[in-house]
Design a protein around this motif. Structure first.
Motif, short mmCIF file in Angstrom:
data_model
loop_
_atom_site.label_atom_id
_atom_site.label_comp_id
_atom_site.label_asym_id
_atom_site.label_seq_id
_atom_site.Cartn_x
_atom_site.Cartn_y
_atom_site.Cartn_z
N PRO A 157 0.85 -1.21 0.00
CA PRO A 157 0.00 0.00 0.00
C PRO A 157 0.88 1.25 0.00
N THR A 158 0.46 2.28 -0.72
CA THR A 158 1.38 3.36 -1.08
C THR A 158 1.09 4.67 -0.37
N ILE A 159 2.20 5.37 -0.08
CA ILE A 159 2.17 6.72 0.48
C ILE A 159 3.01 7.61 -0.42
N VAL A 160 2.49 8.78 -0.76
CA VAL A 160 3.23 9.80 -1.52
C VAL A 160 3.49 10.97 -0.58
N MET A 161 4.74 11.44 -0.51
CA MET A 161 5.11 12.47 0.46
C MET A 161 5.64 13.71 -0.26
N THR A 197 8.90 2.06 5.29
CA THR A 197 9.02 1.13 4.16
C THR A 197 8.83 -0.34 4.54
N SER A 198 8.80 -0.66 5.82
CA SER A 198 8.50 -2.04 6.19
C SER A 198 7.02 -2.37 5.99
N GLU A 199 6.18 -1.33 5.93
CA GLU A 199 4.73 -1.52 5.78
C GLU A 199 4.16 -0.96 4.48
N TYR A 200 4.86 0.05 3.91
CA TYR A 200 4.29 0.77 2.78
C TYR A 200 5.31 0.93 1.66
N ARG A 201 4.78 1.08 0.46
CA ARG A 201 5.57 1.62 -0.64
C ARG A 201 5.54 3.13 -0.47
N VAL A 202 6.69 3.78 -0.48
CA VAL A 202 6.76 5.20 -0.21
C VAL A 202 7.38 5.93 -1.40
#
Length: 329
Positions: A59-63, A83-88
Motif C-alpha cells: 500500500p502506497t504513500i506519496v510524500m 518502508t516495512s509496511e508501505y511503498r513510499v
C-alpha cells in the motif's frame, strides 16, 4: 560625475556582479556534489519531477515537502520507519531539489497538485495516502480538491492551509527578493547571503527544537542555497495566497479523509489558524497536536510516523465505509 568615473563605477559593479555569480554557482555545484539526486525522473505537463520509490509493492504513500525543502526532508528519518509496511514515494516539488519546472515558469499550489496527480497516474498507484508537510500540505489539499478519486486520504503535517498576512521571520530574506529579477538577485546576492545566514535561518525554522548538524546533507538542506531554489521559494512565497484564495472556499467540499498534525510550539505556521480553523470546516477532519515545532518529520519522526500510519488507517476505514454506503443504496 565624469565619464571616466561613471565607466569605472559601472565596470566595478559588473565585476562585482560576475564575482558574486561565480561564487553562487560554486556554492550550487558544491551542494549538488554533497547532495546528489537520489531517485528517478518523470516528465509531466509543465515539469520534470525527481522522485524516490522505496518499499516495494505495498500500500502506497506519496510524500510532498514544504517551502525551500526537498525529498530528503522525509528520507532523513521517516522513510526507513515506513518502508516495512508501505511503498513510499518521495517527490521534489518543481523548482526544489532536482525537480525542474518549464523554463520561465513557477507552478503554483494548484498546478503542483495537478502534477502530483499526473505522477500518481503515471506510476499506476492505487489511491495512495498523500502526505504533505508545510507548503506541501497546501499542494496535497489542491490535489484532493481537484482529483479526490486518486487518493485514499491526505495527511497534513504542519500544513499551510490559510492565507498569510505576514511572512514568518525565517523567510523575510525571501520576501525581500525583487519580484522582477528573482533569479538574477539569487545568483548574485541571494545565494551568498543564504550561506552566511544558514545557521540562523535553520534555528528559526526548527525552533524550539535544534536543527541537527547533519541536516545540510542528510536532510538536503544545502540544496536550498542554490540560486534556482532561492528564486523558486521566493516566487512560491509571493504566489501562495493567490491559489489559497481559490481553495479555501472549497474546503467544505472535501470528501476525502483529512488528518492534520501540528506542533504546539510551531514558530512558522500558527496551529490555531492553519490547523484548528481548517479542521473545523473540512468534513470529518481529524487534528492532533503534540509538543514540538515546525520540522516534525525530522525532530519527532516516531510521533510523526504514528500519525501517518493513523491517517492511512483512517483513509482505509473511510474508503470501506463509502463502499458499503454505495452498495446499500
Amino acid at each position: 560625475m565624469s565619464g571616466k568615473t561613471w565607466i569605472g563605477g559601472a565596470m566595478f559593479t559588473a565585476a562585482s556582479g560576475l564575482g558574486l555569480a561565480y561564487y553562487a554557482n560554486h556554492i550550487a555545484r558544491e551542494a549538488e556534489a554533497l547532495v546528489p539526486a537520489d531517485g528517478q525522473f518523470l516528465d509531466v505537463a509543465g515539469a520534470r519531477l525527481h522522485y524516490v520509490d522505496a518499499g516495494g509493492q505495498r500500500p502506497t504513500i506519496v510524500m510532498v515537502h514544504g517551502l525551500g525543502g526537498q525529498l530528503r526532508n522525509f528520507s532523513y528519518a521517516m522513510l526507513e520507519r515506513l518502508t516495512s509496511e508501505y511503498r513510499v514515494i518521495l517527490v521534489d516539488r518543481p523548482g526544489s531539489g532536482y525537480s525542474t519546472a518549464d523554463p520561465g515558469t513557477t507552478p503554483g499550489l494548484i498546478a503542483q497538485g495537478a502534477m502530483i496527480a499526473e505522477l500518481i497516474k503515471a506510476l499506476h498507484l492505487d489511491r495512495p495516502l498523500v502526505v504533505g508537510h508545510s507548503m506541501g500540505g497546501a499542494v496535497s489539499l489542491a490535489l484532493a480538491l481537484d482529483q479526490p478519486n486518486l487518493v485514499r486520504g491526505i495527511a497534513l503535517i504542519a500544513p499551510l492551509t490559510q492565507m498569510q498576512d505576514t511572512v514568518p521571520d525565517s523567510f523575510r530574506g525571501l520576501a525581500r527578493v525583487p519580484q522582477s529579477a528573482r533569479l538574477f538577485f539569487a545568483q548574485t546576492v541571494g545565494t551568498p547571503l543564504s550561506k552566511l545566514t544558514a545557521r540562523h535561518t535553520l534555528d528559526m525554522v526548527f525552533a524550539p527544537e535544534i536543527a541537527p548538524d547533519d541536516f545540510g546533507i542528510r536532510g538536503g538542506g544545502l540544496l536550498s542555497q542554490r540560486p534556482s531554489a532561492i528564486a523558486t521559494a521566493s516566487a512560491e512565497l509571493f504566489g501562495a495566497n493567490g491559489d489559497l484564495r481559490q481553495m479555501i472556499p472549497r474546503y467544505g467540499e472535501l470528501r476525502v479523509p483529512v488528518s492534520i498534525l501540528f506542533g504546539r510550539q510551531d514558530a512558522i505556521l500558527d496551529p490555531g489558524l492553519h490547523g484548528h480553523r481548517t479542521a473545523a470546516i473540512v468534513p470529518g477532519a481529524k487534528i492532533d497536536t503534540i509538543d514540538g515545532g515546525h520540522m516534525l518529520p525530522i525532530t519527532l519522526p516516531d510521533a510523526t510516523t504514528r500519525f501517518v500510519r493513523g491517517a492511512f488507517a483512517y483513509g482505509h476505514t473511510a474508503r470501506d465505509l463509502e463502499k458499503s454506503r454505495r452498495n446499500t443504496i
